[in-house]
Motif scaffolding. Structure first.
Motif, PDB file in Angstrom:
ATOM      1  N   LEU A  22      30.499  78.604 -55.813  1.00  0.00           N
ATOM      2  CA  LEU A  22      30.220  77.202 -56.071  1.00  0.00           C
ATOM      3  C   LEU A  22      28.784  76.908 -55.663  1.00  0.00           C
ATOM      4  O   LEU A  22      28.422  77.080 -54.498  1.00  0.00           O
ATOM      5  N   LEU A  23      27.983  76.505 -56.615  1.00  0.00           N
ATOM      6  CA  LEU A  23      26.627  76.061 -56.353  1.00  0.00           C
ATOM      7  C   LEU A  23      26.682  74.545 -56.302  1.00  0.00           C
ATOM      8  O   LEU A  23      26.933  73.882 -57.316  1.00  0.00           O
ATOM      9  N   ILE A  24      26.483  73.987 -55.103  1.00  0.00           N
ATOM     10  CA  ILE A  24      26.607  72.544 -54.886  1.00  0.00           C
ATOM     11  C   ILE A  24      25.207  71.993 -54.642  1.00  0.00           C
ATOM     12  O   ILE A  24      24.507  72.446 -53.741  1.00  0.00           O
ATOM     13  N   THR A  25      24.821  71.021 -55.472  1.00  0.00           N
ATOM     14  CA  THR A  25      23.464  70.482 -55.440  1.00  0.00           C
ATOM     15  C   THR A  25      23.501  68.983 -55.173  1.00  0.00           C
ATOM     16  O   THR A  25      24.284  68.262 -55.789  1.00  0.00           O
ATOM     17  N   ASN A  26      22.649  68.545 -54.251  1.00  0.00           N
ATOM     18  CA  ASN A  26      22.451  67.113 -54.027  1.00  0.00           C
ATOM     19  C   ASN A  26      21.172  66.737 -54.755  1.00  0.00           C
ATOM     20  O   ASN A  26      20.076  67.061 -54.308  1.00  0.00           O
ATOM     21  N   GLU A  27      21.299  66.058 -55.896  1.00  0.00           N
ATOM     22  CA  GLU A  27      20.148  65.712 -56.717  1.00  0.00           C
ATOM     23  C   GLU A  27      19.528  64.369 -56.335  1.00  0.00           C
ATOM     24  O   GLU A  27      18.603  63.914 -56.997  1.00  0.00           O
ATOM     25  N   ASP A  28      20.038  63.764 -55.271  1.00  0.00           N
ATOM     26  CA  ASP A  28      19.480  62.491 -54.810  1.00  0.00           C
ATOM     27  C   ASP A  28      18.150  62.763 -54.099  1.00  0.00           C
ATOM     28  O   ASP A  28      18.097  63.629 -53.218  1.00  0.00           O
ATOM     29  N   PRO A  29      17.089  62.024 -54.422  1.00  0.00           N
ATOM     30  CA  PRO A  29      15.796  62.292 -53.796  1.00  0.00           C
ATOM     31  C   PRO A  29      15.650  61.759 -52.371  1.00  0.00           C
ATOM     32  O   PRO A  29      14.700  62.129 -51.673  1.00  0.00           O
ATOM     33  N   ALA A  53      42.985  78.010 -49.862  1.00  0.00           N
ATOM     34  CA  ALA A  53      42.044  79.126 -49.832  1.00  0.00           C
ATOM     35  C   ALA A  53      40.794  78.798 -49.015  1.00  0.00           C
ATOM     36  O   ALA A  53      40.181  79.703 -48.454  1.00  0.00           O
ATOM     37  N   ALA A  54      40.420  77.525 -48.944  1.00  0.00           N
ATOM     38  CA  ALA A  54      39.227  77.147 -48.189  1.00  0.00           C
ATOM     39  C   ALA A  54      39.272  75.655 -47.877  1.00  0.00           C
ATOM     40  O   ALA A  54      39.829  74.868 -48.644  1.00  0.00           O
ATOM     41  N   HIS A  55      38.675  75.310 -46.747  1.00  0.00           N
ATOM     42  CA  HIS A  55      38.498  73.911 -46.357  1.00  0.00           C
ATOM     43  C   HIS A  55      37.198  73.852 -45.567  1.00  0.00           C
ATOM     44  O   HIS A  55      37.117  74.396 -44.468  1.00  0.00           O
ATOM     45  N   GLN A  56      36.188  73.215 -46.158  1.00  0.00           N
ATOM     46  CA  GLN A  56      34.866  73.168 -45.535  1.00  0.00           C
ATOM     47  C   GLN A  56      34.336  71.744 -45.580  1.00  0.00           C
ATOM     48  O   GLN A  56      34.521  71.036 -46.561  1.00  0.00           O
ATOM     49  N   LEU A  57      33.658  71.361 -44.507  1.00  0.00           N
ATOM     50  CA  LEU A  57      33.008  70.058 -44.414  1.00  0.00           C
ATOM     51  C   LEU A  57      31.559  70.316 -44.038  1.00  0.00           C
ATOM     52  O   LEU A  57      31.291  70.979 -43.028  1.00  0.00           O
ATOM     53  N   PHE A  58      30.620  69.816 -44.846  1.00  0.00           N
ATOM     54  CA  PHE A  58      29.212  70.087 -44.578  1.00  0.00           C
ATOM     55  C   PHE A  58      28.356  68.976 -45.171  1.00  0.00           C
ATOM     56  O   PHE A  58      28.809  68.207 -46.020  1.00  0.00           O
ATOM     57  N   SER A  59      27.106  68.906 -44.719  1.00  0.00           N
ATOM     58  CA  SER A  59      26.160  67.936 -45.274  1.00  0.00           C
ATOM     59  C   SER A  59      25.096  68.688 -46.060  1.00  0.00           C
ATOM     60  O   SER A  59      24.839  69.870 -45.829  1.00  0.00           O
ATOM     61  N   ARG A  68      28.545  78.493 -51.991  1.00  0.00           N
ATOM     62  CA  ARG A  68      29.773  78.804 -51.252  1.00  0.00           C
ATOM     63  C   ARG A  68      30.593  79.791 -52.083  1.00  0.00           C
ATOM     64  O   ARG A  68      30.659  79.676 -53.305  1.00  0.00           O
ATOM     65  N   THR A  69      31.239  80.767 -51.425  1.00  0.00           N
ATOM     66  CA  THR A  69      32.060  81.762 -52.105  1.00  0.00           C
ATOM     67  C   THR A  69      33.478  81.718 -51.556  1.00  0.00           C
ATOM     68  O   THR A  69      33.669  81.693 -50.343  1.00  0.00           O
ATOM     69  N   ILE A  70      34.465  81.732 -52.463  1.00  0.00           N
ATOM     70  CA  ILE A  70      35.876  81.655 -52.089  1.00  0.00           C
ATOM     71  C   ILE A  70      36.619  82.788 -52.791  1.00  0.00           C
ATOM     72  O   ILE A  70      36.424  83.020 -53.988  1.00  0.00           O
ATOM     73  N   ASN A  71      37.494  83.474 -52.057  1.00  0.00           N
ATOM     74  CA  ASN A  71      38.307  84.552 -52.608  1.00  0.00           C
ATOM     75  C   ASN A  71      39.472  83.952 -53.403  1.00  0.00           C
ATOM     76  O   ASN A  71      40.262  83.190 -52.865  1.00  0.00           O
TER      77      ASN A  71
END
Length: 123
Positions: A22-29, A53-59, A68-71
């Protein structure tokens, strides 16, 4: 906090994916985004419970991205769910097969995704 889900995504034979990137992008300037990511493996039998399979909390800082990579090996389908603060978060999902090849690609935009799901979140 807005939420969205990819819904159950098939993991087709004969070359099923073994990992989900998962490529997660914050496009807010200007605004930091907070993302809660939950991923589930979807079983074959419709009455069986989803497998966490996964539980993540991040900024994520403005104008930045994380990978992020998940099996997901061995399951016929998978689902990713997100709770997001910020309106400009984009998620690109890449299903990768055992040989490292690209199996499937999907883009998830908050504005284009259905809200939530009937399944309860991970504790």
């Amino acid at each position: 906090m807005p939420s969205f889900s990819t819904g159950a995504m098939p993991n087709p034979d004969p070359d099923p994916a073994v990992s989900l990137q998962l490529l997660i992008t914050n496009e807010d300037p200007a605004t930091e985004a907070v993302i809660e990511l939950e991923a589930f493996l979807v079983p074959t039998a419709p009455d069986d419970a989803y497998v966490p399979a996964a539980h993540q909390l991040f900024s994520l800082a403005p104008l930045s991205a994380t990978l992020r990579t998940i099996n997901i090996a061995g399951f016929p389908a998978y689902e990713a769910r997100f709770n997001v603060t910020g309106a400009n978060v984009v998620v690109d999902l890449f299903a990768i097969d055992e040989a490292g090849g690209l199996n499937a690609v999907r883009r998830a935009l908050l504005a284009e995704q259905p809200s939530g799901s009937a399944n309860a979140p991970l504790p």
